[in-house]
Motif scaffolding. Structure first.
Motif, PDB file in Angstrom:
ATOM      1  N   ILE A  84     -15.723  23.288  11.317  1.00 19.38           N
ATOM      2  CA  ILE A  84     -16.443  23.521  10.063  1.00 19.38           C
ATOM      3  C   ILE A  84     -16.863  24.984   9.926  1.00 19.38           C
ATOM      4  O   ILE A  84     -16.707  25.601   8.868  1.00 19.38           O
ATOM      5  CB  ILE A  84     -17.662  22.582   9.975  1.00 19.38           C
ATOM      6  N   LEU A  85     -17.387  25.550  11.004  1.00 21.00           N
ATOM      7  CA  LEU A  85     -17.793  26.962  10.966  1.00 21.00           C
ATOM      8  C   LEU A  85     -16.601  27.865  10.698  1.00 21.00           C
ATOM      9  O   LEU A  85     -16.699  28.833   9.935  1.00 21.00           O
ATOM     10  CB  LEU A  85     -18.472  27.343  12.284  1.00 21.00           C
ATOM     11  N   THR A  86     -15.456  27.538  11.301  1.00 21.47           N
ATOM     12  CA  THR A  86     -14.253  28.344  11.086  1.00 21.47           C
ATOM     13  C   THR A  86     -13.826  28.296   9.625  1.00 21.47           C
ATOM     14  O   THR A  86     -13.511  29.325   9.006  1.00 21.47           O
ATOM     15  CB  THR A  86     -13.108  27.836  11.984  1.00 21.47           C
ATOM     16  N   ILE A  87     -13.823  27.084   9.044  1.00 20.19           N
ATOM     17  CA  ILE A  87     -13.430  26.935   7.635  1.00 20.19           C
ATOM     18  C   ILE A  87     -14.401  27.692   6.726  1.00 20.19           C
ATOM     19  O   ILE A  87     -13.987  28.385   5.790  1.00 20.19           O
ATOM     20  CB  ILE A  87     -13.377  25.450   7.254  1.00 20.19           C
ATOM     21  N   VAL A  88     -15.709  27.550   6.988  1.00 20.47           N
ATOM     22  CA  VAL A  88     -16.719  28.233   6.165  1.00 20.47           C
ATOM     23  C   VAL A  88     -16.545  29.741   6.233  1.00 20.47           C
ATOM     24  O   VAL A  88     -16.601  30.442   5.215  1.00 20.47           O
ATOM     25  CB  VAL A  88     -18.131  27.818   6.605  1.00 20.47           C
ATOM     26  N   VAL A  89     -16.315  30.271   7.446  1.00 19.24           N
ATOM     27  CA  VAL A  89     -16.148  31.725   7.613  1.00 19.24           C
ATOM     28  C   VAL A  89     -14.902  32.203   6.873  1.00 19.24           C
ATOM     29  O   VAL A  89     -14.921  33.225   6.173  1.00 19.24           O
ATOM     30  CB  VAL A  89     -16.070  32.081   9.110  1.00 19.24           C
ATOM     31  N   ILE A  90     -13.794  31.454   7.007  1.00 19.73           N
ATOM     32  CA  ILE A  90     -12.550  31.853   6.331  1.00 19.73           C
ATOM     33  C   ILE A  90     -12.731  31.857   4.818  1.00 19.73           C
ATOM     34  O   ILE A  90     -12.355  32.821   4.129  1.00 19.73           O
ATOM     35  CB  ILE A  90     -11.402  30.910   6.746  1.00 19.73           C
ATOM     36  N   VAL A  91     -13.323  30.775   4.275  1.00 19.60           N
ATOM     37  CA  VAL A  91     -13.556  30.705   2.821  1.00 19.60           C
ATOM     38  C   VAL A  91     -14.482  31.832   2.374  1.00 19.60           C
ATOM     39  O   VAL A  91     -14.251  32.482   1.340  1.00 19.60           O
ATOM     40  CB  VAL A  91     -14.131  29.330   2.441  1.00 19.60           C
ATOM     41  N   GLY A  92     -15.566  32.059   3.139  1.00 24.76           N
ATOM     42  CA  GLY A  92     -16.500  33.124   2.780  1.00 24.76           C
ATOM     43  C   GLY A  92     -15.848  34.493   2.774  1.00 24.76           C
ATOM     44  O   GLY A  92     -16.072  35.308   1.868  1.00 24.76           O
ATOM     45  N   VAL A  93     -15.006  34.776   3.790  1.00 25.62           N
ATOM     46  CA  VAL A  93     -14.321  36.071   3.860  1.00 25.62           C
ATOM     47  C   VAL A  93     -13.359  36.237   2.681  1.00 25.62           C
ATOM     48  O   VAL A  93     -13.286  37.311   2.065  1.00 25.62           O
ATOM     49  CB  VAL A  93     -13.575  36.206   5.203  1.00 25.62           C
ATOM     50  N   LEU A  94     -12.618  35.168   2.350  1.00 26.86           N
ATOM     51  CA  LEU A  94     -11.685  35.247   1.217  1.00 26.86           C
ATOM     52  C   LEU A  94     -12.428  35.521  -0.097  1.00 26.86           C
ATOM     53  O   LEU A  94     -11.971  36.306  -0.927  1.00 26.86           O
ATOM     54  CB  LEU A  94     -10.893  33.943   1.107  1.00 26.86           C
ATOM     55  N   ILE A  95     -13.580  34.835  -0.283  1.00 26.31           N
ATOM     56  CA  ILE A  95     -14.366  35.069  -1.502  1.00 26.31           C
ATOM     57  C   ILE A  95     -14.896  36.496  -1.538  1.00 26.31           C
ATOM     58  O   ILE A  95     -14.877  37.162  -2.582  1.00 26.31           O
ATOM     59  CB  ILE A  95     -15.512  34.050  -1.587  1.00 26.31           C
ATOM     60  N   LEU A  96     -15.383  36.990  -0.400  1.00 26.91           N
ATOM     61  CA  LEU A  96     -15.872  38.368  -0.342  1.00 26.91           C
ATOM     62  C   LEU A  96     -14.762  39.362  -0.683  1.00 26.91           C
ATOM     63  O   LEU A  96     -14.975  40.328  -1.431  1.00 26.91           O
ATOM     64  CB  LEU A  96     -16.435  38.662   1.050  1.00 26.91           C
TER      65      LEU A  96
END
Length: 412
Positions: free
Chosen positions: A17-29
């Motif tokens: 879950i943390l990996t998915i959240v970090v990846i999504v957050g980085v893509l949005i940034l």
């Protein structure tokens, strides 16, 4: 064992879950940075004509200052010929749609279709009437106020397009519903009742009319189906209780079998140890039952389904059944496959007098403990799987919190 398996599974799920959240957050940034810093060249696209204004939050640098401002950008404007065409289209659309369900402007008995915008939103309209009280701005008729002979009403549409204004007027005759329609018949009945009520206000009772126009009227109270609802509710409750009892009985049965299977490795282990020490099956079973009953009486342990089956088997033997018969009844009446297997193993070896019974019990003991280990691992995996639902919900909430503000900033 179960706790370690659960902790390991939860740790893996948390990392995913943390990996998915970090990846999504980085893509949005990255997307936001590219949209705000790289791709923006001081050009804000307008919406098409008739569309809403665009609100854009920007950062502006001037005189060594950096400030945030919100700009409001109007939709694309129309040329003169486009405005004339919009007015013409609006008039055509009004003529085509204002009657609604009515067939003629000379006999309007249903609500009119008066809208606030026409020509795909390019023209805004404000409605006025020469006689108020019969038609609302939305085109709804006040049917109680319409006289029997009808009423002529002039409608005026004040049309606006950008800074231009144009007026369009037309007339309609509003009339009450005719007696050839259901609504007209109901209106006539309601009016007759109202007149009767006004005439007999000083009387103790209201006598409802039995004839209106050419219609014979028969009155009755509306049937209350509370009794039927109660009967249906009773059947539903009985059905639900029956289903619930069956489900509870099934769960209780499954739990009993699972508890018996949990006891099985300990029973086989004690039988193997005692019979390996030279005891007969009867003496070994007596020793197991005596130890179990003493522990239960002393409060050292709770009643266990598997050991209770051993107590029942021992009592049958004490009541006069042979060892083989008691063991076979254990296999017949017990619903656990493990105990059936043990019954078959013991009955065959006791009947044949085989010397391999101890070896067979030792092998069965190893298999039983291995099954118990697998069951514990499976229980841990099931518990971990159940935790995925709330964790997935939390992940969805986090993604919504991150994505929704970003999407709202995108001007389509």
């Amino acid at each position: 064992m179960i706790s370690k398996s659960n902790n390991k599974s939860q740790l893996i799920n948390t990392k995913i879950i943390l990996t998915i959240v970090v990846i999504v957050g980085v893509l949005i940034l990255l997307y936001d940075y590219k949209s705000a810093k790289k791709d923006f060249a001081g050009i804000i696209p307008r919406n098409e004509s008739g569309g809403p204004k665009v609100n854009e939050s920007l950062e502006v640098e001037f005189l060594n200052q950096n400030q945030e401002v919100t700009l409001e950008v109007s939709a694309k404007g129309l040329k003169e010929k486009d405005i004339e065409k919009a007015f013409s289209d609006a008039v055509k659309e009004i003529d085509k749609t204002y009657l609604g369900k009515n067939k003629s402007a000379d006999r309007v008995s249903d609500n009119l279709n008066l809208r606030n915008t026409y020509a795909n939103g390019l023209v805004e309209v404000e409605w006025n009437f020469d006689v108020y009280g019969y038609i609302s701005a939305e085109g709804i008729l006040d049917k109680e106020k319409i006289p029997e002979e009808g009423q002529l009403v002039t409608l005026t549409a004040i049309m606006y397009c950008q800074d231009r204004e144009q007026i369009y007027s037309f007339c309609v005759v509003v009339v009450p519903k005719g007696m050839d329609t259901l609504e007209g018949q109901l209106n006539a009945i309601e009016k007759a009742v109202k007149n009767q009520d006004e005439k007999t206000m000083e009387d103790d009772n209201l006598i409802l009319p039995t004839k209106v126009e050419t219609m014979d009227i028969k009155w009755s109270r509306k049937m209350d189906y509370r009794g039927l609802q109660l009967i249906i509710l009773g059947f539903v409750c009985v059905g639900a209780l029956s289903i619930g009892k069956k489900r509870d009985a099934k769960k209780e049965k499954e739990k009993s079998i699972a508890d018996m299977d949990m006891d099985y490795p300990m029973i086989v282990s004690e039988l193997s140890i005692l019979m390996g020490a030279g005891m007969s099956f009867r003496k070994a079973l007596e020793r197991i039952v005596l130890k179990y009953t003493n522990n239960v009486r002393a409060g050292k342990t709770e009643m266990r389904p598997g050991f209770e089956q051993m107590v029942i088997t021992y009592r049958r033997m004490s009541d006069g059944l042979s060892e083989i018969q008691a063991i076979e009844e254990l296999g017949i009446k017990c619903e656990s496959k493990n105990y059936r297997k043990l019954s078959m193993l013991l009955s065959q070896n006791l009947r044949k007098g085989s010397k391999d019974l101890i070896d067979c019990l030792e092998k069965e003991q190893q298999n039983a403990f291995e099954l118990r280990k697998q069951r514990a691992i499976r229980a841990g995996e099931e518990a971990s799987t159940k935790l995925l639902i709330p964790m997935a919900g939390m992940l969805f909430i986090v993604i919504v919190i991150l994505v929704v503000p970003a999407v709202l900033q995108i001007n389509i």
